[in-house]
Design a protein around this motif. Sequence first.
Motif, mmCIF file in Angstrom:
data_model
loop_
_atom_site.group_PDB
_atom_site.id
_atom_site.type_symbol
_atom_site.label_atom_id
_atom_site.label_comp_id
_atom_site.label_asym_id
_atom_site.label_seq_id
_atom_site.Cartn_x
_atom_site.Cartn_y
_atom_site.Cartn_z
ATOM 1 N N LYS A 115 0.843 -1.206 0.000
ATOM 2 C CA LYS A 115 0.000 0.000 0.000
ATOM 3 C C LYS A 115 0.875 1.252 0.000
ATOM 4 C CE LYS A 115 -3.997 2.007 2.393
ATOM 5 N NZ LYS A 115 -4.895 1.879 3.572
ATOM 6 N N VAL A 116 1.978 1.214 0.751
ATOM 7 C CA VAL A 116 2.930 2.332 0.747
ATOM 8 C C VAL A 116 3.454 2.563 -0.672
ATOM 9 C CG1 VAL A 116 5.186 3.137 1.544
ATOM 10 C CG2 VAL A 116 3.611 2.050 3.165
ATOM 11 N N LEU A 117 3.807 1.483 -1.365
ATOM 12 C CA LEU A 117 4.334 1.608 -2.725
ATOM 13 C C LEU A 117 3.292 2.177 -3.678
ATOM 14 C CD1 LEU A 117 6.344 -1.743 -2.950
ATOM 15 C CD2 LEU A 117 7.256 0.569 -2.637
ATOM 16 N N THR A 118 2.027 1.897 -3.418
ATOM 17 C CA THR A 118 0.954 2.498 -4.216
ATOM 18 C C THR A 118 0.846 3.992 -3.939
ATOM 19 O OG1 THR A 118 -0.298 0.422 -4.231
ATOM 20 C CG2 THR A 118 -1.524 2.442 -4.718
ATOM 21 N N ILE A 119 0.934 4.365 -2.667
ATOM 22 C CA ILE A 119 0.830 5.779 -2.276
ATOM 23 C C ILE A 119 1.959 6.605 -2.893
ATOM 24 C CG2 ILE A 119 0.990 7.375 -0.309
ATOM 25 C CD1 ILE A 119 -0.396 5.109 1.357
ATOM 26 N N THR A 120 3.166 6.059 -2.869
ATOM 27 C CA THR A 120 4.334 6.797 -3.386
ATOM 28 C C THR A 120 4.541 6.600 -4.886
ATOM 29 O OG1 THR A 120 5.889 4.975 -2.982
ATOM 30 C CG2 THR A 120 5.503 6.532 -1.155
ATOM 31 N N SER A 121 3.707 5.750 -5.494
ATOM 32 C CA SER A 121 3.873 5.386 -6.910
ATOM 33 C C SER A 121 5.274 4.818 -7.173
ATOM 34 C CB SER A 121 3.616 6.596 -7.821
ATOM 35 O OG SER A 121 2.303 7.095 -7.630
ATOM 36 N N MET A 122 5.835 4.208 -6.148
ATOM 37 C CA MET A 122 7.176 3.590 -6.208
ATOM 38 C C MET A 122 8.260 4.590 -6.624
ATOM 39 S SD MET A 122 6.488 -0.305 -7.539
ATOM 40 C CE MET A 122 5.476 0.129 -8.958
ATOM 41 N N ALA A 123 8.036 5.866 -6.336
ATOM 42 C CA ALA A 123 9.031 6.896 -6.665
ATOM 43 C C ALA A 123 10.231 6.744 -5.743
ATOM 44 C CB ALA A 123 8.423 8.286 -6.517
ATOM 45 N N THR A 124 11.412 6.622 -6.315
ATOM 46 C CA THR A 124 12.598 6.384 -5.493
ATOM 47 C C THR A 124 13.160 7.665 -4.881
ATOM 48 O OG1 THR A 124 13.966 6.433 -7.486
ATOM 49 C CG2 THR A 124 13.259 4.271 -6.675
ATOM 50 N N ASP A 125 12.510 8.811 -5.147
ATOM 51 C CA ASP A 125 12.899 10.018 -4.426
ATOM 52 C C ASP A 125 12.100 10.159 -3.140
ATOM 53 O OD1 ASP A 125 10.462 10.608 -5.535
ATOM 54 O OD2 ASP A 125 11.013 12.605 -6.257
ATOM 55 N N SER A 126 11.302 9.137 -2.824
ATOM 56 C CA SER A 126 10.592 9.080 -1.545
ATOM 57 C C SER A 126 11.257 8.042 -0.658
ATOM 58 C CB SER A 126 9.118 8.707 -1.752
ATOM 59 O OG SER A 126 8.514 8.367 -0.517
ATOM 60 N N LEU A 127 11.643 8.449 0.537
ATOM 61 C CA LEU A 127 12.247 7.487 1.463
ATOM 62 C C LEU A 127 11.286 6.372 1.831
ATOM 63 C CD1 LEU A 127 14.467 9.390 4.075
ATOM 64 C CD2 LEU A 127 15.133 7.488 2.595
ATOM 65 N N PHE A 128 9.978 6.650 1.736
ATOM 66 C CA PHE A 128 9.021 5.609 2.125
ATOM 67 C C PHE A 128 8.941 4.491 1.093
ATOM 68 C CE2 PHE A 128 7.742 9.186 4.745
ATOM 69 C CZ PHE A 128 7.800 8.570 5.987
ATOM 70 N N THR A 129 9.223 4.796 -0.171
ATOM 71 C CA THR A 129 9.365 3.736 -1.165
ATOM 72 C C THR A 129 10.523 2.827 -0.774
ATOM 73 O OG1 THR A 129 8.499 5.085 -2.988
ATOM 74 C CG2 THR A 129 9.925 3.239 -3.580
ATOM 75 N N ILE A 130 11.652 3.433 -0.417
ATOM 76 C CA ILE A 130 12.854 2.669 -0.076
ATOM 77 C C ILE A 130 12.640 1.889 1.216
ATOM 78 C CG2 ILE A 130 15.344 2.826 0.310
ATOM 79 C CD1 ILE A 130 15.239 5.566 -1.151
ATOM 80 N N LEU A 131 11.976 2.508 2.192
ATOM 81 C CA LEU A 131 11.671 1.829 3.445
ATOM 82 C C LEU A 131 10.750 0.635 3.212
ATOM 83 C CD1 LEU A 131 11.178 4.962 5.694
ATOM 84 C CD2 LEU A 131 12.774 3.110 6.205
ATOM 85 N N ALA A 132 9.774 0.794 2.305
ATOM 86 C CA ALA A 132 8.861 -0.311 2.018
ATOM 87 C C ALA A 132 9.613 -1.481 1.388
ATOM 88 C CB ALA A 132 7.735 0.163 1.106
ATOM 89 N N TYR A 133 10.496 -1.192 0.428
ATOM 90 C CA TYR A 133 11.319 -2.251 -0.166
ATOM 91 C C TYR A 133 12.141 -2.946 0.923
ATOM 92 C CZ TYR A 133 10.464 -0.491 -4.957
ATOM 93 O OH TYR A 133 9.907 -0.118 -6.147
ATOM 94 N N ASN A 134 12.733 -2.149 1.801
ATOM 95 C CA ASN A 134 13.577 -2.685 2.860
ATOM 96 C C ASN A 134 12.781 -3.591 3.796
ATOM 97 O OD1 ASN A 134 14.953 -2.006 5.834
ATOM 98 N ND2 ASN A 134 16.436 -2.279 4.185
ATOM 99 N N SER A 135 11.575 -3.158 4.145
ATOM 100 C CA SER A 135 10.750 -3.958 5.053
ATOM 101 C C SER A 135 10.200 -5.207 4.381
ATOM 102 C CB SER A 135 9.601 -3.103 5.608
ATOM 103 O OG SER A 135 10.114 -2.142 6.511
ATOM 104 N N LEU A 136 10.017 -5.164 3.068
ATOM 105 C CA LEU A 136 9.689 -6.398 2.347
ATOM 106 C C LEU A 136 10.843 -7.401 2.492
ATOM 107 C CD1 LEU A 136 8.047 -4.914 -0.877
ATOM 108 C CD2 LEU A 136 6.907 -6.339 0.837
#
Length: 303
Positions: free
Chosen positions: A142-163
């Motif tokens: 859901k986080v990746l949907t919110i950020t559109s997987m934009a890598t200039d968002s730390l939350f995209t990177i955090l979501a990948y990391n938590s996966l």
Amino acid sequence: MFLGSKIYDARKKMQLTQKELADGICSQATISKLESSNEPPDVLVLAQLCLRVNLTVNDVLSEFDQQNTMPQKVKKLSQQLSKVEHLFFVNEPLKTIDILSTLNESDLQIDQDLLAEFNFDWGNYYLLGKNQFDDALFYFNKVLTITSMATDSLFTILAYNSLGVCYAMQEDTQKAEYYFNLSLDHVRSFRREHSDLSSESIGKIVRIFNNISIFYSRQREFTRSNELINEAIGIVTQYHSFPPLEDFYYNIAFNSYDSGSNQHELMISNLNTAEVLAANNQNKVVLDHITKLRKDIADGKTS
């Protein structure tokens, strides 16, 4: 922002001279600089000084500068989520429900980062607090949907990391390593593209490195694990930031122990540093880990 006046006030209240406060920790000149010029020492010295005057490192830091320009409602929500983040840092995931359950997702729609952080925190509550992997995966995606997987968002990177963490906990090493390497590549790019990082962002970056270093430690790739730890500590030093670092120093000590390293003095030094930082942050989980590792070392147990 570092507030040396907090240490000055606490020192005066305890009727300590600068020399007495500095004794066994640092020079009197260091105390003078931090009190008069708000010039912070390194994180270990700061943690020791704070313990001596009954403060925590958080007590001597002001609110993040970026919060000063936030609308009041956004600022309040951000402060609540910062409290959640601290609970994850000190390994108290189950306590986050007390804050998360009071927040309404519709109120967070006013800011994409807040909305992403809120869902990211729910994911970690289910992952780290409840070991409910399906629920955790739902929130991270859901986080990746919110950020559109934009890598200039730390939350995209955090979501990948938590996966990566999620798959590691399920012992799916191949998928875990894929997401950890993805998050590592992106966080390094993020750093190159953002030279001026807030303390809040540094804390999130540290968290990413910590999770990856633990993964490689458990894969017995100790050299790679330690390289990641040292890279993260270097970032913290560069930005004069003070996120919780006790996990890193404990992990370096544990890596030395688990790998059978003969650098006993360095291992104990890192363990002592971890203990000071964990005590300052009231991180009971790491303190318990330290106690157990000290006992294993004293008993001569092999990993």
